[in-house]
Design a protein around this motif. Structure first.
Motif, PDB file in Angstrom:
ATOM      1  N   ALA A  11       0.814  -1.216   0.000  1.00 23.95           N
ATOM      2  CA  ALA A  11       0.000   0.000   0.000  1.00 23.95           C
ATOM      3  C   ALA A  11       0.845   1.263   0.000  1.00 23.95           C
ATOM      4  O   ALA A  11       0.371   2.331  -0.366  1.00 23.95           O
ATOM      5  N   GLY A  12       2.094   1.126   0.399  1.00 26.43           N
ATOM      6  CA  GLY A  12       2.966   2.303   0.533  1.00 26.43           C
ATOM      7  C   GLY A  12       3.278   2.943  -0.817  1.00 26.43           C
ATOM      8  O   GLY A  12       3.088   2.342  -1.873  1.00 26.43           O
ATOM      9  N   GLN A  75      -6.062  -0.378   1.903  1.00 29.47           N
ATOM     10  CA  GLN A  75      -5.623   0.323   3.113  1.00 29.47           C
ATOM     11  C   GLN A  75      -5.599   1.807   2.728  1.00 29.47           C
ATOM     12  O   GLN A  75      -4.670   2.263   2.066  1.00 29.47           O
ATOM     13  N   GLY A  80       0.952   1.910   9.115  1.00 34.97           N
ATOM     14  CA  GLY A  80       1.976   0.968   9.574  1.00 34.97           C
ATOM     15  C   GLY A  80       1.700  -0.455   9.094  1.00 34.97           C
ATOM     16  O   GLY A  80       0.595  -0.773   8.651  1.00 34.97           O
ATOM     17  N   THR A  81       2.729  -1.297   9.215  1.00 34.52           N
ATOM     18  CA  THR A  81       2.617  -2.659   8.683  1.00 34.52           C
ATOM     19  C   THR A  81       1.576  -3.489   9.440  1.00 34.52           C
ATOM     20  O   THR A  81       0.914  -4.348   8.854  1.00 34.52           O
ATOM     21  N   GLY A 142      14.665  -3.436  11.209  1.00 34.89           N
ATOM     22  CA  GLY A 142      14.290  -3.860  12.551  1.00 34.89           C
ATOM     23  C   GLY A 142      15.279  -4.926  13.019  1.00 34.89           C
ATOM     24  O   GLY A 142      15.724  -5.748  12.224  1.00 34.89           O
ATOM     25  N   GLU A 157      12.553  -1.624  16.063  1.00 36.91           N
ATOM     26  CA  GLU A 157      12.838  -0.841  14.860  1.00 36.91           C
ATOM     27  C   GLU A 157      14.061   0.050  15.066  1.00 36.91           C
ATOM     28  O   GLU A 157      14.368   0.443  16.201  1.00 36.91           O
ATOM     29  N   ASN A 172      15.331  -8.126  10.775  1.00 34.12           N
ATOM     30  CA  ASN A 172      14.026  -8.647  10.360  1.00 34.12           C
ATOM     31  C   ASN A 172      13.844  -8.406   8.865  1.00 34.12           C
ATOM     32  O   ASN A 172      13.962  -7.284   8.387  1.00 34.12           O
TER      33      ASN A 172
HETATM   34  C1  UD1 Z   1       9.742  -3.127   7.989  1.00 30.70           C
HETATM   35  C2  UD1 Z   1       9.824  -3.769   9.391  1.00 30.70           C
HETATM   36  C3  UD1 Z   1      11.294  -3.910   9.772  1.00 30.70           C
HETATM   37  C4  UD1 Z   1      12.017  -4.732   8.718  1.00 30.70           C
HETATM   38  C5  UD1 Z   1      11.815  -4.129   7.340  1.00 30.70           C
HETATM   39  C6  UD1 Z   1      12.340  -5.088   6.293  1.00 30.70           C
HETATM   40  C7  UD1 Z   1       7.880  -3.043  10.639  1.00 30.70           C
HETATM   41  C8  UD1 Z   1       7.382  -2.146  11.685  1.00 30.70           C
HETATM   42  N1  UD1 Z   1       9.166  -2.945  10.337  1.00 30.70           N
HETATM   43  O1  UD1 Z   1      10.279  -1.827   8.111  1.00 30.70           O
HETATM   44  O2  UD1 Z   1      11.413  -4.541  11.030  1.00 30.70           O
HETATM   45  O3  UD1 Z   1      13.388  -4.810   9.018  1.00 30.70           O
HETATM   46  O4  UD1 Z   1      10.414  -3.919   7.057  1.00 30.70           O
HETATM   47  O5  UD1 Z   1      12.348  -4.510   5.005  1.00 30.70           O
HETATM   48  O6  UD1 Z   1       7.125  -3.829  10.111  1.00 30.70           O
HETATM   49  N2  UD1 Z   1       3.198  -0.988   4.029  1.00 30.70           N
HETATM   50  C9  UD1 Z   1       1.845  -0.929   3.828  1.00 30.70           C
HETATM   51  N3  UD1 Z   1       1.093  -0.148   4.647  1.00 30.70           N
HETATM   52  C10 UD1 Z   1       1.620   0.558   5.667  1.00 30.70           C
HETATM   53  C11 UD1 Z   1       3.017   0.497   5.870  1.00 30.70           C
HETATM   54  C12 UD1 Z   1       3.787  -0.292   5.040  1.00 30.70           C
HETATM   55  O7  UD1 Z   1       1.313  -1.563   2.926  1.00 30.70           O
HETATM   56  O8  UD1 Z   1       0.871   1.233   6.375  1.00 30.70           O
HETATM   57  C13 UD1 Z   1       4.009  -1.822   3.142  1.00 30.70           C
HETATM   58  C14 UD1 Z   1       4.980  -1.022   2.330  1.00 30.70           C
HETATM   59  O9  UD1 Z   1       4.379  -0.636   1.091  1.00 30.70           O
HETATM   60  C15 UD1 Z   1       6.123  -2.006   2.123  1.00 30.70           C
HETATM   61  C16 UD1 Z   1       6.074  -2.865   3.380  1.00 30.70           C
HETATM   62  O10 UD1 Z   1       4.788  -2.696   3.926  1.00 30.70           O
HETATM   63  O11 UD1 Z   1       5.904  -2.851   1.004  1.00 30.70           O
HETATM   64  C17 UD1 Z   1       7.151  -2.497   4.393  1.00 30.70           C
HETATM   65  O12 UD1 Z   1       6.915  -1.183   4.834  1.00 30.70           O
HETATM   66  P1  UD1 Z   1       8.083  -0.187   5.112  1.00 30.70           P
HETATM   67  O13 UD1 Z   1       7.514   1.115   5.537  1.00 30.70           O
HETATM   68  O14 UD1 Z   1       9.054  -0.186   4.019  1.00 30.70           O
HETATM   69  O15 UD1 Z   1       8.740  -0.873   6.421  1.00 30.70           O
HETATM   70  P2  UD1 Z   1      10.182  -0.676   6.969  1.00 30.70           P
HETATM   71  O16 UD1 Z   1      10.273   0.626   7.658  1.00 30.70           O
HETATM   72  O17 UD1 Z   1      11.156  -0.956   5.895  1.00 30.70           O
END
Ligand code: UD1
Ligand code: CA
Length: 457
Positions: A11-12, A75, A80-81, A142, A157, A172
């Protein structure tokens, strides 16, 4: 086998790409980035696969239109994830088994690794298994926190880690297997009291540990696989690694690639054994190339079917075309979509074709444009021949029978037909049909004015 569903987070926006296009729609090795983790999930036996989408949702959905195993969950706001996974759960209502969670921006993950992780998760009857890696430079990821006896206790994180935690090199990957019951029952228990004010999916590990459930980390042998693409530098790096894998598979199948680092073959290309590919070629998705072919330097091929023993000479561009066996093309030829060439056809330098059928053994060796034409077998098209197929409003067809000889510098003003075994003299402009076995000639008679230059002096 126990059932498996997947959630792919996409979704990002991917701000660091600095692009009008969201991150997961950028192409890597010829396909949109999101297609890679989806394929890994599918190959690991996952059905359904839920895509969490937000930005440019329609475009993401468009890629998977018609795929029966794909469901999409919106979303609206990226909180957040953890929030993203919560958004996916409606699409999985009634599902029980293992849920695989992947990120849309990790194109290098292999299905073999996913399968190993699943086996590890199930053999150990874990509630959560997270795929991890040891990184020399763990910054940004993370970190996996373990207790004195090595058990995983939580993930912290980068922005929340204290100096001691920042020293941890086990990171992670963002790839997890989770028990569906645990996931459904605990996802809403995640808070957002952290440095980023986001709902962290990673908090589920601490929740599981607190409940005395089994939480495991499986380190991957190849840290490359979990590389997340965040910017265009990493995009190029991921492309390089994927192409290296693709080229390796072709080489192990008997294809000679002179310089694999300088050969760009997309995912989804088939190439027969004993074909040789020279440096600087790009071969696009959906292309099938037979055996015993030679593809010279700097050739670009997309969506073509090429038979055995063809020779594509340097710097030619082939799009949406079909070639029989033993066909020679180029150098510097351009086959545009709808070109169909029979066996032993020869297309020479600076020849452009579009929507033509050319029969066995026919030749257009130099400097020619052939568009909207039906050309028989053993036809010779002379240098500089042009099918004048466009009158400014409509396109018209040219039909040339078997064994016709077209001399150099001929214009065929379509619609026009040249009957079989006729000869069109050099310099002729053909405006009316030519019957079979005839000579067509339309030249202004030449005048020689003797001594003309001398009088001018
Ligand atoms: C996340 C992990 C981190 C890990 C890393 C690996 C969490 C809190 N952290 O961090 O521990 O080391 O990935 O690459 O999970 N996304 C959504 N909706 C949201 C937020 C994110 O769909 O609200 C999607 C993003 O598009 C992306 C993925 O989730 O594909 C990861 O999100 P991102 O913000 O890149 O997480 P990191 O900060 O990299
Ligand atoms: Ca990321």
């Amino acid at each position: 086998m126990e059932s498996l569903a997947s959630i792919v987070l996409a979704a990002g926006k991917g701000t660091r790409m600095k692009s009008g296009l969201i991150k997961v729609l950028h192409h890597v090795a010829g396909v949109p980035m999101i297609a890679w983790p989806v394929t890994a999930a599918r190959e690991a036996g996952s059905d359904p696969i839920v895509l969490v989408i937000g930005h440019q949702a329609n475009a993401v959905q468009g890629i998977f239109r018609g795929a029966g195993d794909i469901r999409c969950a919106m979303q609206e706001e990226q909180l957040g994830t953890g929030h993203a996974v919560a958004c996916a759960l409606d699409a999985l209502s009634g599902f029980r088994g293992t849920v695989l969670i992947l990120c849309g921006d990790t194109p290098l993950l292999r299905s073999e690794t996913v399968k190993m992780m699943l086996a590890f998760h199930r053999d150990n009857q874990a509630t959560i298994t997270v795929l991890t890696a040891l990184m020399d430079d763990p910054y940004g990821y993370g970190r996996v926190v373990r207790d004195a006896s090595g058990h995983v206790t939580r993930i912290v994180e980068q922005k929340d880690a204290d100096p001691e935690e920042q020293e941890i090199r086990e990171i992670n990957s963002g790839i997890y297997c989770m028990d569906s019951d645990f996931l459904f029952n605990n996802i809403r228990g995640i808070g957002n009291d952290n440095a980023q004010g986001e709902y962290y999916l990673t908090d589920l590990l601490a929740i599981a540990v607190r409940k005395g459930l089994t939480c495991l980390a499986m380190p991957t042998a190849d840290a490359d696989e979990i590389m997340g693409v965040n910017d265009r530098v990493q995009l190029a790096e991921a492309g390089r690694i994927l192409r290296r894998r693709i080229n390796r598979d072709h080489m192990l199948n008997g294809v000679t690639i002179i310089d694999p680092e300088a050969t760009y073959i997309d995912q989804g290309v088939t190439i027969g054994p004993d074909t040789t590919i020279h440096p600087g070629c790009h071969i696009g998705e959906g292309t099938v190339i037979g055996s015993g072919c030679v593809i010279e330097n700097g050739v670009s091929i997309s969506a073509c079917r090429i038979g055995d023993d063809c020779h594509i000479k340097a710097a030619s561009v082939l799009e949406g075309s079909e070639l029989g066996e033993d066909v020679a093309v180029g150098p510097m030829a351009h086959l545009r979509p709808g070109t169909v060439l029979g066996d032993k056809v020869k297309i020479g330098n600076f020849v452009e074709t579009k929507k033509i059928v050319m029969g066995k053994g026919s030749k257009a060796s130099h400097l020619t444009y052939l568009g909207d034409a039906e050309i028989g077998r053993d036809v010779n098209i002379g240098c500089g021949t042009i099918t004048c197929n466009y009158d400014g409003v409509n396109k018209h067809r040219t039909i040339i029978g078997d064994e016709v000889f077209i001399g150099s510098d001929v214009q065929l003003v379509a619609p026009v037909t040249v009957g079989r075994n006729s000869l069109v003299a050099a310099g002729t402009t053909v405006t009316v049909d030519v019957p079979p076995d005839s000579l067509a000639l339309s030249r202004v008679p030449q005048v020689n004015k003797e001594g003309w230059r001398l009088k001018k002096r």
